[in-house]
Structure formats: C-alpha cells, structure tokens
Design a protein around this motif. Structure first.
Motif, PDB file in Angstrom:
ATOM      1  N   ILE A  79      43.929  -5.134  -2.346  1.00 40.57           N
ATOM      2  CA  ILE A  79      42.821  -4.164  -2.898  1.00 40.57           C
ATOM      3  C   ILE A  79      43.183  -3.554  -4.451  1.00 40.57           C
ATOM      4  O   ILE A  79      43.799  -1.824  -4.048  1.00 40.57           O
ATOM      5  N   SER A  80      43.451  -4.238  -5.460  1.00 42.29           N
ATOM      6  CA  SER A  80      42.630  -4.131  -7.131  1.00 42.29           C
ATOM      7  C   SER A  80      41.244  -3.722  -7.171  1.00 42.29           C
ATOM      8  O   SER A  80      40.735  -4.514  -7.374  1.00 42.29           O
ATOM      9  N   VAL A  81      41.067  -2.577  -7.494  1.00 46.07           N
ATOM     10  CA  VAL A  81      39.845  -2.301  -8.428  1.00 46.07           C
ATOM     11  C   VAL A  81      39.712  -2.116  -9.349  1.00 46.07           C
ATOM     12  O   VAL A  81      38.263  -2.666  -9.681  1.00 46.07           O
ATOM     13  N   MET A  82      40.158  -1.930 -10.474  1.00 43.12           N
ATOM     14  CA  MET A  82      40.638  -1.637 -11.583  1.00 43.12           C
ATOM     15  C   MET A  82      41.113  -1.564 -13.052  1.00 43.12           C
ATOM     16  O   MET A  82      42.448  -1.196 -11.860  1.00 43.12           O
ATOM     17  N   ARG A 125      48.942   0.987 -22.676  1.00 44.75           N
ATOM     18  CA  ARG A 125      49.511   1.102 -21.203  1.00 44.75           C
ATOM     19  C   ARG A 125      48.680  -0.138 -20.247  1.00 44.75           C
ATOM     20  O   ARG A 125      47.234   0.829 -20.877  1.00 44.75           O
ATOM     21  N   VAL A 126      49.147  -0.269 -19.262  1.00 45.98           N
ATOM     22  CA  VAL A 126      48.236  -0.649 -18.975  1.00 45.98           C
ATOM     23  C   VAL A 126      47.844  -0.387 -17.193  1.00 45.98           C
ATOM     24  O   VAL A 126      49.033  -0.568 -16.856  1.00 45.98           O
ATOM     25  N   LEU A 127      46.661   0.162 -16.716  1.00 41.54           N
ATOM     26  CA  LEU A 127      46.619   1.087 -15.703  1.00 41.54           C
ATOM     27  C   LEU A 127      45.966   0.580 -14.895  1.00 41.54           C
ATOM     28  O   LEU A 127      45.337   0.425 -14.647  1.00 41.54           O
ATOM     29  N   LEU A 128      46.177   0.093 -13.132  1.00 40.71           N
ATOM     30  CA  LEU A 128      45.340   0.001 -12.088  1.00 40.71           C
ATOM     31  C   LEU A 128      44.770   0.361 -11.789  1.00 40.71           C
ATOM     32  O   LEU A 128      46.199   0.841 -10.555  1.00 40.71           O
ATOM     33  N   LEU A 129      44.006   0.836 -10.609  1.00 41.16           N
ATOM     34  CA  LEU A 129      43.859   1.368  -9.757  1.00 41.16           C
ATOM     35  C   LEU A 129      43.585   0.646  -8.298  1.00 41.16           C
ATOM     36  O   LEU A 129      42.851  -0.111  -8.809  1.00 41.16           O
ATOM     37  N   ARG A 130      44.431   1.093  -7.656  1.00 38.55           N
ATOM     38  CA  ARG A 130      44.498   0.514  -6.644  1.00 38.55           C
ATOM     39  C   ARG A 130      43.770   1.005  -4.858  1.00 38.55           C
ATOM     40  O   ARG A 130      44.400   2.560  -5.059  1.00 38.55           O
ATOM     41  N   ASN A 131      44.057   1.072  -3.337  1.00 38.02           N
ATOM     42  CA  ASN A 131      43.543   1.091  -2.624  1.00 38.02           C
ATOM     43  C   ASN A 131      44.439   0.905  -1.633  1.00 38.02           C
ATOM     44  O   ASN A 131      44.439  -0.081  -1.472  1.00 38.02           O
ATOM     45  N   THR A 132      44.582   1.717  -0.253  1.00 37.91           N
ATOM     46  CA  THR A 132      44.834   1.384   1.101  1.00 37.91           C
ATOM     47  C   THR A 132      42.570   1.047   1.916  1.00 37.91           C
ATOM     48  O   THR A 132      42.193   1.477   1.032  1.00 37.91           O
ATOM     49  N   LEU A 153      38.100   4.266 -12.752  1.00 37.73           N
ATOM     50  CA  LEU A 153      39.050   5.176 -13.626  1.00 37.73           C
ATOM     51  C   LEU A 153      39.505   5.112 -15.187  1.00 37.73           C
ATOM     52  O   LEU A 153      38.377   3.797 -15.257  1.00 37.73           O
ATOM     53  N   GLY A 154      40.202   6.363 -15.392  1.00 39.13           N
ATOM     54  CA  GLY A 154      39.603   5.775 -17.526  1.00 39.13           C
ATOM     55  C   GLY A 154      40.726   6.465 -17.401  1.00 39.13           C
ATOM     56  O   GLY A 154      41.484   7.649 -16.832  1.00 39.13           O
ATOM     57  N   VAL A 155      40.482   6.780 -19.041  1.00 39.92           N
ATOM     58  CA  VAL A 155      41.265   7.753 -19.810  1.00 39.92           C
ATOM     59  C   VAL A 155      40.355   8.081 -21.000  1.00 39.92           C
ATOM     60  O   VAL A 155      40.144   8.046 -21.843  1.00 39.92           O
ATOM     61  N   VAL A 203      40.225   9.162 -11.849  1.00 42.43           N
ATOM     62  CA  VAL A 203      39.896   8.729 -10.942  1.00 42.43           C
ATOM     63  C   VAL A 203      38.942   9.219 -10.347  1.00 42.43           C
ATOM     64  O   VAL A 203      38.859  10.109  -9.848  1.00 42.43           O
ATOM     65  N   VAL A 204      37.595   8.335 -10.096  1.00 45.96           N
ATOM     66  CA  VAL A 204      36.375   9.217  -8.492  1.00 45.96           C
ATOM     67  C   VAL A 204      36.694   7.569  -8.250  1.00 45.96           C
ATOM     68  O   VAL A 204      35.689   7.008  -8.372  1.00 45.96           O
ATOM     69  N   GLN A 205      36.827   7.861  -6.858  1.00 45.47           N
ATOM     70  CA  GLN A 205      36.259   7.055  -5.691  1.00 45.47           C
ATOM     71  C   GLN A 205      36.612   7.419  -4.421  1.00 45.47           C
ATOM     72  O   GLN A 205      36.764   7.711  -4.512  1.00 45.47           O
ATOM     73  N   GLY A 206      35.469   6.858  -3.319  1.00 44.74           N
ATOM     74  CA  GLY A 206      35.605   7.849  -2.389  1.00 44.74           C
ATOM     75  C   GLY A 206      34.816   8.941  -2.829  1.00 44.74           C
ATOM     76  O   GLY A 206      33.875   8.876  -3.127  1.00 44.74           O
ATOM     77  N   ARG A 207      35.063   9.906  -2.248  1.00 45.83           N
ATOM     78  CA  ARG A 207      34.872  10.747  -1.772  1.00 45.83           C
ATOM     79  C   ARG A 207      35.461  12.201  -3.082  1.00 45.83           C
ATOM     80  O   ARG A 207      35.122  13.353  -3.171  1.00 45.83           O
ATOM     81  N   TRP A 208      35.881  11.423  -3.670  1.00 46.55           N
ATOM     82  CA  TRP A 208      36.988  12.396  -4.370  1.00 46.55           C
ATOM     83  C   TRP A 208      37.164  12.290  -5.834  1.00 46.55           C
ATOM     84  O   TRP A 208      37.059  11.251  -6.435  1.00 46.55           O
TER      85      TRP A 208
END
Length: 197
Positions: free
Chosen positions: A27-30, A38-45, A81-83, A91-96
């Motif tokens: 689950i690597s999203v973006m 820097r390289v940033l990776l958004l992940r989740n369960t 996600l963004g800087v 981070v905006v994902q799910g309801r948060w």
C-alpha cells in the motif's frame, strides 16, 4: 495545479529508462519530491483500524530514512500528500487531514466533516486547501471543504456539491474544477469574502 502534465513541458516523451532500484512495499499511495530533494512516500494499512504514515526515503536505494507517527485514516481510499510553501507536509486521506512538520512530526490533525474517504486535495491561490469526499454514482452528493493550511479549520462552511464526485479535484489559482458523475462543475473561491460560487 494538477494540470496532468509537468509545468513548462509540452507532454510526456518516450525515451529509454532502466530500473535503478526496487523496494517492495504494501500500500504505497503516492510519492513527492520535497523542495530540499527529499523523497516522501505516503503509505497505509488496510482494515477497520487502518492508519497511514509518511516515510522519507533514500532517493537512490528507496530505503526508509525517517517515518512519521501513525496518522488516523478512517474510511480508506487513496488520498494524497504534498509539501506546502512553508515546508509543512500535508496529508489528506480517508476522513482525516494532517499537517506535519518538515521532519514529519504531527503539527495538527483534523477529522473531516463527512464520514467518507477524501481523495487528496489541491492548494488554491491564497494557500487554502480544497478537498472533497469521494462518492460513487447513485450515492449522495459529495461535499467540498476549504481548509486553512496551518490550522486545518474550515475557512467557510462545507459546500454540498450538486452530485457525487469520484475524480480528484483540479484547480488553477482560486478556481476549482470538480468532475461529477454526469457534469463538470466550476467553482470560484473568494478568500476576501470566504465564499464559493
């Protein structure tokens, strides 16, 4: 602006490429490239207690260098996600919605007003954050939220859209394009009056 192409480049060009590194992750999203390279990776369960997080990864090996704390998620759909201009990571994902410091500590978090997954965000011309919930055809209409980029509080009351929207938002300055299930909607954000038209 999410114009579907890199700024200043006419479009994709075919060329030669080779795989330089591979890292298997669930689950690597973006991925985004932060201004400091820097390289940033958004992940989740996945599941009822799912969480998301941001990793700083090595730009060549892709190995994890740093990691945010777990971030509340809620109903899952790939978010974004963004800087931001001040270096904060959003981070905006799910309801948060979560605002992180550049070193990935949680600065503030906000449960969004609709109990449905929110599929990312766009930054408007005045720096406000626009996000909406994802709704499938045949369900209730989506709701657009305009958030303060520092506090994540509403800059205006949540705006009910005319229909469900699945696609991500697009924006140019303070003008938003929202793709509904039947119609393309254009809304203008007026930061002086805190209104959407």
């Amino acid at each position: 602006a999410r114009q579907q192409r890199p700024h200043g480049i006419p479009g994709p060009r075919a060329g030669r490429a080779r795989v330089a590194a591979v890292r298997q992750t669930a689950i690597s999203v973006m991925v985004v490239l932060a201004p400091d390279d820097r390289v940033l990776l958004l992940r989740n369960t996945i599941g009822p207690d799912a969480v998301s997080w941001v990793e700083g990864v090595h730009p060549e090996s892709l190995e994890e260098l740093e990691r945010s704390p777990d971030l509340e998620l809620g109903p899952f759909w790939p978010g974004g996600l963004g800087v931001l201009a001040d270096g904060a990571v959003l981070v905006v994902q799910g309801r948060w919605a979560h605002r992180l410091t550049p070193d990935l500590r949680i600065e503030c978090s906000r449960r969004l007003p609709v109990d449905a997954p929110h599929n990312s965000f766009v930054v408007l011309g005045d720096g406000s954050i626009a996000t909406k919930d994802l709704r499938r055809p045949g369900s209730e209409a989506s709701t657009l939220s305009i958030l303060d980029p520092v506090t994540l509080e509403d800059r205006c009351p949540p705006h009910r859209l005319p229909e469900p929207c699945v696609a991500r938002l697009s924006a140019l300055d303070d003008e938003l394009a929202v793709v509904g299930v039947t119609t393309l909607h254009r809304l203008r954000w007026d930061p002086a009056t805190a209104t959407l038209t």
